[in-house]
Design a protein around this motif. Structure first.
Motif, mmCIF file in Angstrom:
data_model
loop_
_atom_site.group_PDB
_atom_site.id
_atom_site.type_symbol
_atom_site.label_atom_id
_atom_site.label_comp_id
_atom_site.label_asym_id
_atom_site.label_seq_id
_atom_site.Cartn_x
_atom_site.Cartn_y
_atom_site.Cartn_z
ATOM 1 N N LEU A 181 0.845 -1.188 0.000
ATOM 2 C CA LEU A 181 0.000 0.000 0.000
ATOM 3 C C LEU A 181 0.885 1.244 0.000
ATOM 4 N N ASP A 182 0.492 2.244 -0.791
ATOM 5 C CA ASP A 182 1.235 3.497 -0.851
ATOM 6 C C ASP A 182 0.405 4.488 -1.652
ATOM 7 N N VAL A 183 0.738 5.769 -1.504
ATOM 8 C CA VAL A 183 0.056 6.795 -2.306
ATOM 9 C C VAL A 183 0.757 7.022 -3.643
ATOM 10 N N ASP A 184 1.987 6.540 -3.773
ATOM 11 C CA ASP A 184 2.774 6.735 -4.998
ATOM 12 C C ASP A 184 2.475 5.591 -5.964
ATOM 13 N N ALA A 185 1.508 5.810 -6.835
ATOM 14 C CA ALA A 185 1.015 4.743 -7.703
ATOM 15 C C ALA A 185 2.094 4.196 -8.628
ATOM 16 N N GLU A 186 2.882 5.080 -9.219
ATOM 17 C CA GLU A 186 3.871 4.638 -10.196
ATOM 18 C C GLU A 186 4.955 3.778 -9.541
ATOM 19 N N ARG A 187 5.520 4.256 -8.460
ATOM 20 C CA ARG A 187 6.561 3.479 -7.775
ATOM 21 C C ARG A 187 5.997 2.206 -7.166
ATOM 22 N N LEU A 188 4.763 2.281 -6.683
ATOM 23 C CA LEU A 188 4.141 1.099 -6.085
ATOM 24 C C LEU A 188 3.992 -0.014 -7.110
ATOM 25 N N ALA A 189 3.524 0.331 -8.302
ATOM 26 C CA ALA A 189 3.366 -0.667 -9.360
ATOM 27 C C ALA A 189 4.713 -1.258 -9.754
ATOM 28 N N ALA A 190 5.736 -0.416 -9.831
ATOM 29 C CA ALA A 190 7.070 -0.910 -10.202
ATOM 30 C C ALA A 190 7.622 -1.853 -9.143
ATOM 31 N N THR A 191 7.425 -1.515 -7.879
ATOM 32 C CA THR A 191 7.894 -2.388 -6.796
ATOM 33 C C THR A 191 7.172 -3.724 -6.829
ATOM 34 N N ALA A 192 5.868 -3.685 -7.012
ATOM 35 C CA ALA A 192 5.093 -4.923 -7.076
ATOM 36 C C ALA A 192 5.525 -5.797 -8.242
ATOM 37 N N ASP A 193 5.736 -5.191 -9.405
ATOM 38 C CA ASP A 193 6.169 -5.959 -10.578
ATOM 39 C C ASP A 193 7.510 -6.631 -10.331
ATOM 40 N N ALA A 194 8.401 -5.949 -9.624
ATOM 41 C CA ALA A 194 9.730 -6.499 -9.380
ATOM 42 C C ALA A 194 9.711 -7.667 -8.410
ATOM 43 N N LEU A 195 8.669 -7.726 -7.565
ATOM 44 C CA LEU A 195 8.636 -8.760 -6.522
ATOM 45 C C LEU A 195 7.929 -10.040 -6.956
ATOM 46 N N GLY A 196 7.157 -10.000 -8.032
ATOM 47 C CA GLY A 196 6.623 -11.240 -8.567
ATOM 48 C C GLY A 196 5.201 -11.567 -8.173
#
Length: 251
Positions: A36-51
C-alpha cells in the motif's frame, strides 16, 4: 530460518525505502505481500519487481474509506491479513510556535492515526483467525531526539505508546503487536534529513554508531520479518531498536 509460507502481510509505505525492503524480505521468506502506498507509479514498479506473490493497492492511509477499499482488494487477491506492517510515515521540521494546527494534524494523521486506522481494518480478521502480528515502524526519535525535528518525536513516541496499548487490548486473541525503532537508515527520508543540516551532521552521525556504519533498509526488514514469524511467538508490546548501537551510547 524465517518461514512465512501461508502468511499474508500488508505493508504500508511500500513503494520505496524501508517499506520496499520489508516487502522484498517477506516475499523471499514465502509470504504473500500486499503493498500500500500513495505513490502509484513506484508502487506498481515495486510490485512488478517482486513477482506473483505480491499485490498492491494505491491508498492514503489517513482516509478510512480508501483503507477499506484497499483492504478488500488485497484480501481478494491474497487472502485476509495475518500480518500488518505500519511503515508509512513522513518527516517533520517545524517550529513549535510557528507550526499551524493543520500542519500538526497532517503529520499526526500519517505517522500515528494511519497506523491505528490500518490496525482497525485488519484486526477483526486476525481476531477471528485466533492470531496475527502487527509491527509498527517507529523511530529512535521515540526515545531520544534532536533539535529541528518537531513534532516528529512526538508522533513516534505516540506510535510506541499505541503499540503497547494495542498489544494489551488484543493479546487475548492471540494477536501480537510490536514496534521497531530504526536509527539512521540509508533512505530518501534520511537524505532529506541531512539536507536540512550542515554536511558535518552526517559525519557526526556516522561516528556515533558502535558498528561503524549507517543502517540499510534490509537491516530493518530482517527484524520485521522475525517479529511477523513464529520465531517471535512470545514477543509482544515491545519496541526493538535497530540503530547500530547508537542508543546505547552516553557520549
Amino acid at each position: 530460518m524465517i518461514d512465512l509460507t501461508g502468511r499474508t502481510v500488508y505493508v504500508t509505505g511500500a513503494a520505496r525505502g524501508i517499506g520496499a525492503a520489508i516487502a522484498r524480505t517477506l516475499a523471499s521468506a514465502g509470504g504473500r505481500v500486499g503493498l500500500l502506498d500513495v505513490d502509484a507509479e513506484r508502487l506498481a514498479a515495486t510490485a512488478d519487481a517482486l513477482g506473483p506473490s505480491v499485490a498492491y493497492a494505491v491508498c492514503d492511509i489517513t482516509d478510512p474509506e480508501q483503507i477499506a477499499q484497499a483492504a478488500a482488494r488485497l484480501q481478494r487477491a491474497l487472502g485476509p491479513a495475518s500480518g500488518l506492517v505500519n511503515n508509512a510515515g513522513r518527516n517533520a521540521y517545524a517550529d513549535p510556535v510557528q507550526m499551524t494546527t493543520d500542519e500538526w494534524e497532517e503529520v499526526f494523521d500519517v505517522d500515528l492515526k494511519g497506523a491505528w486506522l490500518m490496525a482497525r481494518a485488519v484486526l477483526p480478521g486476525m481476531k477471528a483467525a485466533g492470531g496475527g502480528s502487527i509491527v509498527n515502524i517507529a523511530s529512535l526519535h521515540a526515545s531520544q531526539t534532536c533539535r529541528g525535528m518537531f513534532p516528529y518525536a512526538a508522533t513516534k513516541a505516540g506510535l510506541v505508546g499505541l503499540t503497547r496499548s494495542l498489544a494489551l487490548e488484543v493479546g487475548a486473541h492471540g494477536v501480537r503487536v510490536n514496534a521497531v525503532s530504526p536509527g539512521y537508515i540509508e533512505t530518501d527520508l534520511l537524505t532529506e534529513y541531512f539536507g536540512h543540516h550542515p554536511p558535518d551532521v552526517r559525519k557526526a552521525a556516522l561516528h556515533k554508531h558502535i558498528l561503524g556504519r549507517l543502517g540499510t533498509p534490509s537491516d530493518v526488514a530482517a527484524v520485521v520479518a522475525f517479529l511477523l514469524s513464529d520465531l517471535s511467538g512470545f514477543v509482544t508490546g515491545a519496541d526493538w531498536a535497530v540503530d547500530g548501537g547508537l542508543s546505547a551510547r552516553f557520549d
